[in-house]
Design a protein around this motif. Structure first.
Motif, PDB file in Angstrom:
ATOM      1  N   ASP A   1      -3.366   1.216  -3.992  1.00  0.00           N
ATOM      2  CA  ASP A   1      -3.643   2.850  -4.343  1.00  0.00           C
ATOM      3  C   ASP A   1      -1.892   3.601  -4.461  1.00  0.00           C
ATOM      4  OD1 ASP A   1      -5.352   4.636  -4.896  1.00  0.00           O
ATOM      5  OD2 ASP A   1      -4.921   5.899  -3.177  1.00  0.00           O
ATOM      6  N   SER A   2      -1.032   2.832  -5.321  1.00  0.00           N
ATOM      7  CA  SER A   2       0.478   2.711  -5.598  1.00  0.00           C
ATOM      8  C   SER A   2       0.560   2.311  -6.685  1.00  0.00           C
ATOM      9  CB  SER A   2       0.979   1.421  -4.321  1.00  0.00           C
ATOM     10  OG  SER A   2       2.343   2.118  -3.804  1.00  0.00           O
TER      11      SER A   2
ATOM     12  N   HIS B   1       0.717  -1.317   0.402  1.00  0.00           N
ATOM     13  CA  HIS B   1      -0.109  -0.257  -0.167  1.00  0.00           C
ATOM     14  C   HIS B   1       1.079   1.282  -0.482  1.00  0.00           C
ATOM     15  CE1 HIS B   1      -1.873   2.909   2.637  1.00  0.00           C
ATOM     16  NE2 HIS B   1      -2.708   2.976   1.561  1.00  0.00           N
ATOM     17  N   SER B   2       0.516   2.609  -0.413  1.00  0.00           N
ATOM     18  CA  SER B   2       1.656   3.619  -0.602  1.00  0.00           C
ATOM     19  C   SER B   2       2.448   3.548  -0.748  1.00  0.00           C
ATOM     20  CB  SER B   2       0.876   4.501   0.494  1.00  0.00           C
ATOM     21  OG  SER B   2       1.174   5.485   0.510  1.00  0.00           O
TER      22      SER B   2
ATOM     23  N   THR C   1      -6.464   0.936  -7.497  1.00  0.00           N
ATOM     24  CA  THR C   1      -6.645   2.392  -7.741  1.00  0.00           C
ATOM     25  C   THR C   1      -7.808   2.647  -6.951  1.00  0.00           C
ATOM     26  OG1 THR C   1      -6.686   4.162  -8.908  1.00  0.00           O
ATOM     27  CG2 THR C   1      -7.512   2.337  -9.644  1.00  0.00           C
ATOM     28  N   SER C   2      -7.803   3.656  -5.727  1.00  0.00           N
ATOM     29  CA  SER C   2      -9.005   4.515  -5.180  1.00  0.00           C
ATOM     30  C   SER C   2      -9.098   5.795  -5.435  1.00  0.00           C
ATOM     31  CB  SER C   2      -8.554   4.184  -3.378  1.00  0.00           C
ATOM     32  OG  SER C   2      -8.609   2.324  -2.845  1.00  0.00           O
ATOM     33  N   THR C   3      -7.904   6.465  -5.677  1.00  0.00           N
ATOM     34  CA  THR C   3      -7.519   7.805  -6.200  1.00  0.00           C
ATOM     35  C   THR C   3      -7.832   8.180  -7.066  1.00  0.00           C
ATOM     36  OG1 THR C   3      -5.768   8.068  -5.138  1.00  0.00           O
ATOM     37  CG2 THR C   3      -6.737   8.380  -3.910  1.00  0.00           C
TER      38      THR C   3
ATOM     39  N   PHE D   1      -1.779  16.431   2.367  1.00  0.00           N
ATOM     40  CA  PHE D   1      -2.899  15.973   1.956  1.00  0.00           C
ATOM     41  C   PHE D   1      -4.072  16.812   0.865  1.00  0.00           C
ATOM     42  CE2 PHE D   1      -1.542  13.178   5.832  1.00  0.00           C
ATOM     43  CZ  PHE D   1      -0.150  12.828   5.084  1.00  0.00           C
TER      44      PHE D   1
ATOM     45  N   GLU E   1      -7.031  12.181  -1.318  1.00  0.00           N
ATOM     46  CA  GLU E   1      -6.541  11.549  -0.134  1.00  0.00           C
ATOM     47  C   GLU E   1      -7.159  11.577   0.662  1.00  0.00           C
ATOM     48  OE1 GLU E   1      -1.931  11.534  -1.048  1.00  0.00           O
ATOM     49  OE2 GLU E   1      -2.926  13.573  -0.765  1.00  0.00           O
TER      50      GLU E   1
ATOM     51  N   HIS F   1      -6.610   7.861  -0.501  1.00  0.00           N
ATOM     52  CA  HIS F   1      -5.636   6.646  -0.308  1.00  0.00           C
ATOM     53  C   HIS F   1      -5.232   5.778   0.933  1.00  0.00           C
ATOM     54  CE1 HIS F   1      -1.837   6.642  -0.646  1.00  0.00           C
ATOM     55  NE2 HIS F   1      -1.205   6.697  -0.245  1.00  0.00           N
ATOM     56  N   TRP F   2      -6.888   5.756   2.131  1.00  0.00           N
ATOM     57  CA  TRP F   2      -5.962   4.721   3.204  1.00  0.00           C
ATOM     58  C   TRP F   2      -7.447   3.950   2.658  1.00  0.00           C
ATOM     59  CZ3 TRP F   2      -5.115   9.554   3.677  1.00  0.00           C
ATOM     60  CH2 TRP F   2      -3.284   9.641   3.834  1.00  0.00           C
TER      61      TRP F   2
END
Length: 244
Positions: free
Chosen positions: A98-99, A73-74, A175-177, A127, A131, A212-213
């Motif tokens: 999301d990375s 993650h990230s 992907t979240s964002t 941020f 995010e 983002h989380w």
């Protein structure tokens, strides 16, 4: 399937709890890790790099039998890619939450403030609003209460890679964002942000719209997405093993 789970900055192994539980329920073996040096004193982590964190994960893999899926993650995605570079013959798939893969010489984020020799969780104003989507005041307070500092060179030091067989390791990006269409367009245009991702032979993109989380904002949905990615790889292996 063995599944190594690498959290992003400021998080530890416990942040993967819902994902770990879902993986176990599906018959897989999760191995959530706390990145090497997370929360360490400045004098202890001053020289620690992404490569060091990746080697620690590679040693974990070396101590176990069978193939692995690595989830990052990230900022943990940079470590996951380095693990695939170190052990391309053992890693069956990398799942990025999301990375994405960080290429040779790239840095995760060299704009994060270094305070007293470490990188603490900064003020939320650092941020982008998208995010932070889904992070309630309660979730933010809990996140901050258990946040671990990050070694400076992990945040702002260069990625070092050595084995181009990493491009043969299949990838799933949750992907979240960023919508898949935008991500694919950037890949087609050779944007530096996704240049390393575009070089990977087999890329699947799964959208999970939130901040983002997702492990904090949509933990059950993230768990299902990770299980689906891992199960897809396991099903493919089983099909290949069945005589025709």
């Amino acid at each position: 399937m063995n599944v190594v789970l690498i959290p992003g900055f400021w998080l530890d192994a416990s942040s993967w709890a819902p994902v770990s539980a879902a993986l176990e329920a599906a018959g897989h073996t999760p191995h959530p890790v706390t990145p090497l040096g997370a929360g360490g004193a400045a004098d202890e982590v001053a020289g620690l790099t992404i490569a060091d964190q990746a080697r620690a994960v590679a040693e974990l893999i070396d101590g176990m039998d069978g193939p692995f899926v690595v989830v990052g993650h990230s900022g943990g995605g940079a470590v996951a890619h380095a693990v695939a570079d170190l052990r391309p013959d053992r890693v069956e798939q990398v799942v990025y939450v999301d990375s994405g893969p960080l290429g040779e010489g790239g840095v995760v984020n060299d704009e994060l403030p270094v305070v007293d020799g470490v990188v603490p969780l900064p003020d939320w104003g650092v941020f982008e609003e998208e995010e932070l989507e889904g992070l309630t005041d309660e979730i933010r307070a809990d996140f901050r209460a258990r946040a671990l500092s990050v070694p400076p060179l992990v945040a702002n030091g260069p990625q070092r890679l050595h084995d181009e067989r990493r491009y043969e390791v299949p990838v799933t990006v949750i992907t979240s964002t960023m919508p898949e269409a935008v991500l694919r367009d950037l890949m087609a245009k050779d944007h530096p942000y996704v240049r390393e991702l575009a070089r990977i032979r087999d890329v699947t993109v799964v959208e999970l719209p939130t901040g983002h989380w997702p492990q904090l904002s949509r933990p059950d949905d993230l768990a299902a997405a990770v299980v689906a990615a891992v199960q897809g790889e396991a099903d493919a292996e089983e099909a290949m093993a069945v005589p025709t």
